[in-house]
Design an enzyme around this catalytic site. Structure first.
Site, short mmCIF file in Angstrom:
data_model
loop_
_atom_site.label_atom_id
_atom_site.label_comp_id
_atom_site.label_asym_id
_atom_site.label_seq_id
_atom_site.Cartn_x
_atom_site.Cartn_y
_atom_site.Cartn_z
N ASN A 9 40.79 22.13 30.91
CA ASN A 9 40.92 22.01 32.36
C ASN A 9 39.82 21.05 32.79
O ASN A 9 38.65 21.41 32.82
CB ASN A 9 40.73 23.39 33.01
CG ASN A 9 40.66 23.30 34.53
OD1 ASN A 9 40.94 22.25 35.11
ND2 ASN A 9 40.28 24.39 35.18
N LYS A 11 39.25 19.86 35.63
CA LYS A 11 38.79 20.06 37.02
C LYS A 11 38.74 18.70 37.72
O LYS A 11 39.57 17.85 37.43
CB LYS A 11 37.46 20.81 37.04
CG LYS A 11 37.54 22.10 36.20
CD LYS A 11 36.39 23.03 36.37
CE LYS A 11 36.63 24.26 35.50
NZ LYS A 11 35.59 25.28 35.64
N HIS A 94 43.56 29.36 39.60
CA HIS A 94 42.21 29.28 39.03
C HIS A 94 41.21 29.89 40.03
O HIS A 94 41.39 29.76 41.23
CB HIS A 94 41.85 27.81 38.73
CG HIS A 94 40.60 27.69 37.91
ND1 HIS A 94 39.34 27.79 38.46
CD2 HIS A 94 40.42 27.53 36.58
CE1 HIS A 94 38.44 27.68 37.50
NE2 HIS A 94 39.06 27.52 36.35
N GLU A 96 38.44 28.96 41.01
CA GLU A 96 37.87 28.00 41.97
C GLU A 96 38.83 27.76 43.13
O GLU A 96 38.42 27.53 44.26
CB GLU A 96 37.53 26.69 41.24
CG GLU A 96 36.28 26.84 40.39
CD GLU A 96 36.24 25.97 39.14
OE1 GLU A 96 37.02 25.01 39.04
OE2 GLU A 96 35.43 26.29 38.24
N GLU A 166 39.72 34.61 32.74
CA GLU A 166 38.48 33.86 32.96
C GLU A 166 37.53 34.66 33.85
O GLU A 166 37.66 34.63 35.08
CB GLU A 166 38.79 32.52 33.65
CG GLU A 166 39.69 31.62 32.85
CD GLU A 166 39.48 30.15 33.22
OE1 GLU A 166 39.25 29.37 32.30
OE2 GLU A 166 39.51 29.80 34.41
N GLY A 172 31.33 27.92 33.75
CA GLY A 172 30.35 26.87 34.04
C GLY A 172 28.91 27.35 34.03
O GLY A 172 28.01 26.67 34.49
N SER A 212 32.92 29.11 29.59
CA SER A 212 31.89 28.61 28.69
C SER A 212 32.30 28.64 27.22
O SER A 212 31.48 28.94 26.34
CB SER A 212 30.56 29.37 28.90
OG SER A 212 30.11 29.18 30.23
#
Ligand code: 13P
Length: 250
Positions: A9, A11, A94, A96, A166, A172, A212
């Site tokens: 991904n 992003k 996701h 985010e 996730e 991250g 990660s």
């Protein structure tokens, strides 16, 4: 046995020229892998990625889509549009997007359905916050997100959905869930799918871990009973690192 699916991904990273270079460099390195390799790239890179990945075993996905087919939704891109240029996968929900763009379990479900209506395969993300983990609510949160995301799908559609577990606190941050915790969470998701859609469906669904993931921890994560690969953020931006994750057995 379920296949392993390793998806990047990207992003909001990478320009078209970088995308072309990346795929040209990666393709020969992973041409013999038995695992499925997907790159989910920004909208502006999709067309270049698709052209460059033609005749390779790298598949291309988008990172979001709107649930409507067309209409007055300024700035949005529909599943029909993605399909029109031969995009195969699309990440939906996701964290985010849930966090910064008001995605809810309801919009996630609408998008998953719209993805299938347009012949796209969704990669649906679920995961808990640190607060929820500390409150002992991991299983409750992620199984509920899974149930709501898949509501109204046929067994066949569920079988063709990829789920990415996730944990938000691991994204991250350099903090990875332990392989046992990640496997327990993935197992809980599979159990919920079995309850609703039957054991056969649950046994076939690909459930990835994300957060990660890097070459140094891929092997231990992928060796767990229920983890079928990963959705990789930062480590998917470097050819060599992503290649090493795909070749985790070596
Ligand atoms: P990182 O691998 O950078 O932690 O990101 C994970 C992720 O969000 C993939 O969708």
């Amino acid at each position: 046995m379920r296949r392993k699916v390793i998806a990047g991904n990207w992003k909001m990273n990478m320009l078209p020229n970088e995308t072309i270079q990346f795929i040209e460099d990666l393709a020969p390195l992973v041409k013999d892998t038995e695992h499925e390799v997907i790159l989910c790239v920004p909208y502006t890179d999709l067309f270049y990625a698709l052209l460059t990945a033609q005749n390779t075993n790298i598949k291309i996905g988008a990172q979001n889509m709107h649930f409507a087919e067309s209409g007055a939704y300024t700035g949005e891109v529909s599943g029909k549009m993605l399909k029109s240029i031969n995009v195969e996968y699309v990440i939906i929900g996701h964290s985010e997007r849930r966090q910064y763009f008001n995605e809810t379990d309801e919009t996630v479900n609408k998008k998953v359905k719209a993805a299938f209506e347009n012949g796209l395969k969704p990669i649906v993300c679920v995961g808990e916050t640190l607060e929820q983990r500390e409150a002992g609510k991991v299983e409750e949160i992620i199984t509920n997100q899974t149930k709501l995301a898949l509501e109204g799908l046929t067994n066949e559609q569920v079988e063709n959905t990829i789920i990415a577990y996730e944990p938000i606190w691991a994204i991250g941050t350099g903090k990875t869930a332990t392989k046992e915790d990640a496997n327990d969470a993935v197992k809980a998701i599979r159990k919920k799918i079995a309850e609703i859609y039957g054991q056969n469906v649950a046994d076939g669904v690909i459930i990835q871990y994300g957060g990660s993931v890097k070459s140094s921890n891929a092997k231990e994560l992928f060796s767990m009973s229920d983890i079928d690969g990963a959705l990789v953020g930062g480590a998917s931006l470097k050819v060599e690192e992503f290649q090493k994750i795909i070749e985790f057995e070596k």
